[in-house]
Design a protein around this motif. Sequence first.
Motif, mmCIF file in Angstrom:
data_model
loop_
_atom_site.group_PDB
_atom_site.id
_atom_site.type_symbol
_atom_site.label_atom_id
_atom_site.label_comp_id
_atom_site.label_asym_id
_atom_site.label_seq_id
_atom_site.Cartn_x
_atom_site.Cartn_y
_atom_site.Cartn_z
ATOM 1 N N PHE A 183 -12.632 14.732 12.956
ATOM 2 C CA PHE A 183 -12.145 15.272 11.602
ATOM 3 C C PHE A 183 -12.651 16.407 10.894
ATOM 4 O O PHE A 183 -11.972 17.257 10.422
ATOM 5 N N VAL B 227 0.824 -1.308 -0.113
ATOM 6 C CA VAL B 227 -0.022 -0.008 -0.129
ATOM 7 C C VAL B 227 0.899 1.193 -0.013
ATOM 8 O O VAL B 227 0.559 2.422 -0.758
ATOM 9 N N LEU C 146 -15.343 11.176 13.437
ATOM 10 C CA LEU C 146 -15.844 11.909 12.619
ATOM 11 C C LEU C 146 -16.102 13.264 12.821
ATOM 12 O O LEU C 146 -15.664 14.349 12.279
ATOM 13 N N ILE D 166 -18.930 10.362 3.146
ATOM 14 C CA ILE D 166 -18.435 9.741 4.103
ATOM 15 C C ILE D 166 -19.310 8.305 4.113
ATOM 16 O O ILE D 166 -18.828 7.183 4.279
ATOM 17 N N ILE E 167 -10.487 6.018 10.257
ATOM 18 C CA ILE E 167 -11.961 5.970 10.493
ATOM 19 C C ILE E 167 -12.546 4.697 9.776
ATOM 20 O O ILE E 167 -13.207 3.843 10.544
ATOM 21 N N VAL E 168 -12.607 4.874 8.471
ATOM 22 C CA VAL E 168 -13.357 3.961 7.547
ATOM 23 C C VAL E 168 -12.963 2.321 8.014
ATOM 24 O O VAL E 168 -13.714 1.402 8.496
ATOM 25 N N THR E 169 -11.652 2.256 7.929
ATOM 26 C CA THR E 169 -11.062 0.662 7.959
ATOM 27 C C THR E 169 -11.363 0.488 9.471
ATOM 28 O O THR E 169 -11.624 -0.926 9.860
ATOM 29 N N PHE F 160 -6.935 -3.759 1.267
ATOM 30 C CA PHE F 160 -6.448 -4.225 2.320
ATOM 31 C C PHE F 160 -6.870 -5.648 2.692
ATOM 32 O O PHE F 160 -5.916 -6.635 2.708
ATOM 33 N N LEU G 42 -6.056 8.351 2.389
ATOM 34 C CA LEU G 42 -7.032 7.324 2.680
ATOM 35 C C LEU G 42 -6.400 5.923 2.686
ATOM 36 O O LEU G 42 -6.817 5.078 3.601
ATOM 37 N N PHE G 43 -5.539 5.572 1.840
ATOM 38 C CA PHE G 43 -4.727 4.387 1.917
ATOM 39 C C PHE G 43 -3.941 4.326 3.187
ATOM 40 O O PHE G 43 -3.780 3.108 3.864
ATOM 41 N N LEU G 44 -3.051 5.310 3.545
ATOM 42 C CA LEU G 44 -2.155 5.382 4.630
ATOM 43 C C LEU G 44 -3.030 5.225 5.674
ATOM 44 O O LEU G 44 -2.625 4.610 6.768
ATOM 45 N N VAL H 152 -5.616 13.192 -1.397
ATOM 46 C CA VAL H 152 -6.494 12.410 -0.473
ATOM 47 C C VAL H 152 -6.723 10.916 -0.652
ATOM 48 O O VAL H 152 -6.768 10.258 0.383
ATOM 49 N N ILE H 153 -6.471 10.549 -1.693
ATOM 50 C CA ILE H 153 -6.553 9.020 -1.871
ATOM 51 C C ILE H 153 -5.305 8.423 -1.271
ATOM 52 O O ILE H 153 -5.431 7.361 -0.669
ATOM 53 N N VAL I 46 -9.551 10.250 7.837
ATOM 54 C CA VAL I 46 -11.034 9.483 7.529
ATOM 55 C C VAL I 46 -10.720 8.009 7.135
ATOM 56 O O VAL I 46 -11.328 6.972 7.462
ATOM 57 N N GLY J 242 -6.161 3.945 6.083
ATOM 58 C CA GLY J 242 -6.657 2.521 6.016
ATOM 59 C C GLY J 242 -5.757 1.361 6.595
ATOM 60 O O GLY J 242 -5.929 0.539 7.124
ATOM 61 N N VAL K 133 -10.652 1.055 -1.121
ATOM 62 C CA VAL K 133 -9.579 1.298 -0.015
ATOM 63 C C VAL K 133 -9.559 0.054 0.716
ATOM 64 O O VAL K 133 -8.518 -0.704 1.035
ATOM 65 N N THR K 134 -11.041 -0.327 1.181
ATOM 66 C CA THR K 134 -10.904 -1.703 2.023
ATOM 67 C C THR K 134 -10.592 -2.733 1.279
ATOM 68 O O THR K 134 -10.039 -3.865 1.635
ATOM 69 N N PHE L 227 -18.416 4.243 3.992
ATOM 70 C CA PHE L 227 -18.696 3.254 4.621
ATOM 71 C C PHE L 227 -19.141 2.127 3.908
ATOM 72 O O PHE L 227 -19.032 1.055 4.093
ATOM 73 N N LEU M 149 -14.356 15.083 1.537
ATOM 74 C CA LEU M 149 -14.723 14.346 2.697
ATOM 75 C C LEU M 149 -15.595 14.935 3.647
ATOM 76 O O LEU M 149 -15.745 14.534 4.856
ATOM 77 N N PHE N 184 -15.982 -6.683 2.930
ATOM 78 C CA PHE N 184 -15.856 -7.416 4.188
ATOM 79 C C PHE N 184 -17.055 -8.481 3.877
ATOM 80 O O PHE N 184 -16.847 -9.732 4.430
#
Lengths: 688, 688
Positions: B485, A392, B482, A512, B611-613, A616, B515-517, B511-512, B608, B519, A612-613, A516, A506, A523
């Motif tokens: 944030f 990543v 959130l 957001i 939070i998501v992952t 991973f 999100l990866f980092l 931003v992407i 963010v 996540g 994103v998820t 989600f 965002l 998952f």
Amino acid sequence: MPFVALNLLDSGVPLSMVCAVIGLVFAFLLIALVLRASAGNERMRQISGAVQEGAKAYLNRQVITISVIAVVIFILLFLFKDHPTAIGFLIGAFCSLSAGFIGMRVAVIANVRTTQAAMSSITRALRMAFNGGAVTGLLVVGLALLAVSIFYVLANKMVGHDMAIRSLVGLALGASLISVFARLGGGIYTKAADVGADLVGKIEQGFEEDDPRNPATIADNVGDNVGDCAGMAADVFETYAVSLIGAILVGALTLAGNPAAIIYPFVLGGISVLGAICGVLFVNVANGKPAAVLMGGVLMSAIVSAILFWPATHLLFPSGITIAGATRTATQLYLASVVGLVMTAVVVAITNYYTSMRYSPVQKIARASETGHATNIIAGLAVGQHATALPVGFIGIAILLSFHFAGLYGIAIAVMSMLSMAGIIISLDSFGPITDNAGGIAVMSNLPKEVRAVTDQLDAVGNTMKAVTKGYAIASAGLAALVLFGSYVEELKAHNPAFAQFTFSLTEPKVIIGLFLGGLLPFIFTAFSMDAVGKAAGAVVREVRRQLQAKPGILTGKDTPEYGTCVDIVTKAALREMIVPALLPLIFVVAVATIKSLGPIVLGGLLVGTIVTGLFVAIAMTSGGGAWDNAKKFIEEGNLGGKGSFAHQASVTGDTVGDPYKDTAGPAINPMIKVVNIVAILIIPIFF
Amino acid sequence: MPFVALNLLDSGVPLSMVCAVIGLVFAFLLIALVLRASAGNERMRQISGAVQEGAKAYLNRQVITISVIAVVIFILLFLFKDHPTAIGFLIGAFCSLSAGFIGMRVAVIANVRTTQAAMSSITRALRMAFNGGAVTGLLVVGLALLAVSIFYVLANKMVGHDMAIRSLVGLALGASLISVFARLGGGIYTKAADVGADLVGKIEQGFEEDDPRNPATIADNVGDNVGDCAGMAADVFETYAVSLIGAILVGALTLAGNPAAIIYPFVLGGISVLGAICGVLFVNVANGKPAAVLMGGVLMSAIVSAILFWPATHLLFPSGITIAGATRTATQLYLASVVGLVMTAVVVAITNYYTSMRYSPVQKIARASETGHATNIIAGLAVGQHATALPVGFIGIAILLSFHFAGLYGIAIAVMSMLSMAGIIISLDSFGPITDNAGGIAVMSNLPKEVRAVTDQLDAVGNTMKAVTKGYAIASAGLAALVLFGSYVEELKAHNPAFAQFTFSLTEPKVIIGLFLGGLLPFIFTAFSMDAVGKAAGAVVREVRRQLQAKPGILTGKDTPEYGTCVDIVTKAALREMIVPALLPLIFVVAVATIKSLGPIVLGGLLVGTIVTGLFVAIAMTSGGGAWDNAKKFIEEGNLGGKGSFAHQASVTGDTVGDPYKDTAGPAINPMIKVVNIVAILIIPIFF
């Protein structure tokens, strides 16, 4: 050189078709080479025939099941979208199915010949298995390049340039959707058979792998072919086609002024076919350790491509190109393409570290097995999660660099260049299941133990190669999906002026919520996939127990097990269980699009959330699974007590948990995240 | 009623302090009630004394270790930020540590008395364990409300309003950071002892749970107190304080014109203390099934709060409030607060479904155990992932609704209202480890089997309650993060005009990458946590094996094991292993902030992404772990072959894998995602 430059602009697509044809011809020469080799004795041919028959029977039924769904979607597209898109969908679906068939056919031809070759030398066996894989690699890449370019050229002539570009999305959908089904169906089949055979065979009865007394053993070997070979071939066809189409789309949407932007991805694809052929030739003449020879082939292929990309890029863009108002030089575009090649090498090296038994992650799992099943599982889960960090991180660097060189188009070029390596990478991937099957045939044909030793050695290399190519497939899928998300945003803005200024920020709650919902998809998609394997494997366990109870003579070798019923049970279960997860992404996207309070903003967030998820979860599953598998192999080589020890039992548990991780759920995320993005692009004019 | 309205505006904070004090007084009355009960016979008091001593020794050393880190950060804040923030940090850290101490002290007093109560009736045991938990619940909530309001009032007077608001972020950091350490340290301790004791005790030696011959059994019981009680109390203190501060921050940043926006969160907190007291009283008078009585207490608490919120909201906002240019009525704000209460009930109900043995998910895992260790694991992993769907869906709905009612402030109010339920919810959570310990004391004191049967029955309910409150903690943490944030974005814009127009758009590559980092963080954070448990548990296994070999008399009961060495080993290992994962989020944020090519945009995406992952990983881990635990209990109740069967062995493996999932890695994500956001807010003026 303005003269030559003009020439490549006109001749780029035709020339790439020529390269594709060269790849196909080379593949047929390889088939001839493979077929010339001996298929072994009567007993070997009998067993390989049974496996072949089971695989064909399964794929035929899978084609029928998937075709029904494909026809429904074709009709929907025909009615609610336009005819070219619907036809593109059909072509994509057809080619994806064909790629699967090719992968399976070639594998079942090559595996028994690999067994035979293993009787004379490891180098011969390596080359036979690799050439079998290379046939699939070259056929799939050639087919993808040819299909997309022929469709593009014809549609261009018949319905005009704009419509041609748009209908390519239909082709992408056909390829992706079928590939989700093929990956899931094949993945459920192969792992249900494998897990079922192991649970009742190895753990309850103490059978060896591929023991002919195990009624599920033929189903297990069929699984290698329909899952690892057919499913993977469909998957890579899809990834290749979608990356190519994604690059064309970005070229057309954001750089409408310069036709070279659309030709360039084709040219990169064409050149890499030649690179792949060089790589295949290298493996066929080099001597040395199997892993080193294979990696040499990849390196050769990358170097040839990197050298040829340079003049091609400069010929196509003699005075650079204007991207988002700024002029980029040909050298900058070239550098973006090099990012893709380097990323391939980096991802391959990282995954190799996490899944090869020579490094500490796999050995850590092996040591954790000494304290039992649970610590083995905890260690394996942790390794899978650790394995996400470096890929990543490098994906982030690749995005930064390629965007720096040429904006979103730069990312698209990096992806296409990464995918252009698919020809040689699939050759590695197919190598694993072919040697696995070769080993199975050796055991079932009562060949000397040395033969199995040779195939086992190659199989361990194959495990790592399989994990490595999965890392590659997922990294490239993540990048390709990002390109598709970029296309979604451009399409949405072009289609509905109300969104022209919208930024998918965002700080917008709907974005957001989209993140989600999208984050959820991998998952539950993988949860359903694992459930499916669990259910199907349970059915196999019950059937095997039934047979062993009804005919106790099977255990002593007096009675022959009914292999066919197990094949039949897994076939039915796999086809039944693949439907729900495969349709899940489709349903998600359409539901979000149709619910009034959600709509295009939430959908945009969803696309990114899934990427994103998905990235991973997919990397954690495939790397973790590969590491568990090789931790078992590490113990079986005699370390930490070797076969039969307490640690070995625990490592078998880890391997079994890893099976659906690495061969069903994990790799299926790859086409899934693309389906989500493609469907979103397609439905823009319908719902928004 | 303008007169009364004015009054609440002035008296809101003082009144909420009064409510906090009422809560504290009520807690002390409960302590007196608990202390009045008998602590059992000599042997029981001896054992509970040993557990108490181990827990105190561990917490003392943990306090020293964490204090060193806290002092370093205090000095950094003092030098590079401002003094009020640094002092806020100290107060937050101190209170968070104190909350942990309170949780542990109360638990060790209540557990032996629960054992004693279990000798007379299940209702008495239930009430004793619950009251022990309720003491912690009320003390933690009262302390948090009091600390934040006193700090706010004093800082307001001494350094002015703006600075007071800003320095509250320091208090939040102190609370969160300490809570990450407490959760991880306690979590590693409890699960290393538990897993170690199980692996060598149950699996190798066939001991029962809490067998006094197992040298690790005291360490295991100490773990319940330092992990589940102390760690959880610090965690909930943090969540409560941070949610309150987050709401104040949003109120101050986005609604500067209306002071009621800042008073409102305090008022909600104060009212809910009264609600929690009513809930506690209900449990102490109601009769019925344990789970039903406990749920009744929660419902009572929610209803009282919902009723009292109505007049309070209307008194504070007689003419509504202007949010982002639009006027919102008091009723709309009230509805936002109701969203929080309903979310609590919904999350509790959903987690209950996935982790209670009465429903299909747990029973599915139990059935999968019949085919072995691997299928148990696959089923449990799948259940954990399935369990993410509904909570995330409802979080999405909660965001949509509360944002619809009152923008970002509405989300902040919903979170605060959700957290205001913490008093009663912790009472449920502490209930589990107290009964678990009570059972341990019963076995080790050779009390009649019926006593253990009573505590076992309560323990199963406690398992579900623990999982339920974790679901609640994580859902609220996601929402609170959130809100943080949102504050980060506002702060960044206010601080540096260059970002005033920036939108954190998903079409921006940085931003992407963020999100990866981001996540990635939950994945490697939990991976390190699981490694830590694995390593520490391995040390326990080796020590137990050593003792059993050195003194074979332990097995026959002739020799007494040295419990102290196991306690010592786990103490050292937990403190050593918690450092790396606990510092990870801090390092990540500071690294991204300092690397030139990343900066504030990537950091925003990172917040963010985490939070998501984080939400998915945390829910999957805590629900999956709870389900595995109860699947084992389901089999132990005599289903599917009962204790000692093949299915039971497999279910023990699942339970053991679930241990670090649900009690170490999963719940630690909760403070972690807030640390990330708080640190980001704090470093804005330093780096950007």
